[in-house]
Design a protein around this motif. Sequence first.
Motif, mmCIF file in Angstrom:
data_model
loop_
_atom_site.group_PDB
_atom_site.id
_atom_site.type_symbol
_atom_site.label_atom_id
_atom_site.label_comp_id
_atom_site.label_asym_id
_atom_site.label_seq_id
_atom_site.Cartn_x
_atom_site.Cartn_y
_atom_site.Cartn_z
ATOM 1 N N GLU A 1 -4.294 12.280 5.260
ATOM 2 C CA GLU A 1 -5.522 11.644 5.743
ATOM 3 C C GLU A 1 -6.019 12.312 7.028
ATOM 4 O OE1 GLU A 1 -8.779 9.771 5.460
ATOM 5 O OE2 GLU A 1 -7.231 9.574 3.927
ATOM 6 N N SER B 1 8.854 10.466 4.925
ATOM 7 C CA SER B 1 8.582 9.288 4.089
ATOM 8 C C SER B 1 7.209 9.457 3.424
ATOM 9 C CB SER B 1 8.598 8.015 4.938
ATOM 10 O OG SER B 1 7.476 8.008 5.795
ATOM 11 N N LYS B 2 6.999 8.690 2.360
ATOM 12 C CA LYS B 2 5.711 8.738 1.663
ATOM 13 C C LYS B 2 4.569 8.351 2.589
ATOM 14 C CE LYS B 2 6.965 8.025 -3.126
ATOM 15 N NZ LYS B 2 6.791 7.228 -4.322
ATOM 16 N N GLU B 3 4.814 7.380 3.446
ATOM 17 C CA GLU B 3 3.771 6.919 4.372
ATOM 18 C C GLU B 3 3.388 8.034 5.347
ATOM 19 O OE1 GLU B 3 6.676 5.130 3.901
ATOM 20 O OE2 GLU B 3 5.754 3.759 2.471
ATOM 21 N N THR B 4 4.371 8.739 5.862
ATOM 22 C CA THR B 4 4.105 9.837 6.794
ATOM 23 C C THR B 4 3.319 10.949 6.103
ATOM 24 O OG1 THR B 4 6.136 9.338 8.003
ATOM 25 C CG2 THR B 4 5.174 11.513 8.349
ATOM 26 N N GLN C 1 1.334 10.595 3.532
ATOM 27 C CA GLN C 1 -0.033 10.091 3.322
ATOM 28 C C GLN C 1 -0.846 10.164 4.613
ATOM 29 O OE1 GLN C 1 -1.698 9.196 0.701
ATOM 30 N NE2 GLN C 1 -0.078 9.245 -0.817
ATOM 31 N N GLU C 2 -0.223 9.810 5.726
ATOM 32 C CA GLU C 2 -0.913 9.870 7.014
ATOM 33 C C GLU C 2 -1.288 11.310 7.366
ATOM 34 O OE1 GLU C 2 1.545 6.060 8.850
ATOM 35 O OE2 GLU C 2 1.715 8.004 9.836
ATOM 36 N N SER D 1 5.988 13.632 -3.812
ATOM 37 C CA SER D 1 6.047 13.706 -2.349
ATOM 38 C C SER D 1 6.367 15.113 -1.864
ATOM 39 C CB SER D 1 7.106 12.738 -1.809
ATOM 40 O OG SER D 1 6.752 11.422 -2.083
#
Length: 127
Positions: free
Chosen positions: A12, A3-6, A8-9, A107
């Motif tokens: 970071e 996922s996009k959130e994963t 991004q994490e 992504s």
Amino acid sequence: MKSKETIQEDEERIRKWVRELPDDKRLQFFKQAEQELKDPDTYAVLNYLFIAGLHHFYLGKWLRGMTNLGVFTAGAVLLFTAFAGTGLLLMIAITAVELRDLFNSQSVVQDYNNSVMENIYHSLTKD
């Protein structure tokens, strides 16, 4: 696909690791990353212009690129034979698969770049 959130994490987490590197290692990291990171726009353009899978070659995914190119070529050749319907179906199928990558190009390339940065980080810290 993550996922996009994963993604991004992951990015970071890697950025945090890099910030903690000594100055000389951090400089080395950025020099190496600059050479190896891929551009999402180039990936998207290759996908858009050459639906046959050339964008996979850009990321070094040779097997997937060869598979896409083979399916696309087979579909194109079949268009000029008695199996034109099969050829058309193959070309529609490969286009549908590649459209997903086109719409997710940011992504896909960000995940690839995260993997590259993580490998660079680990190569610099194992000394």
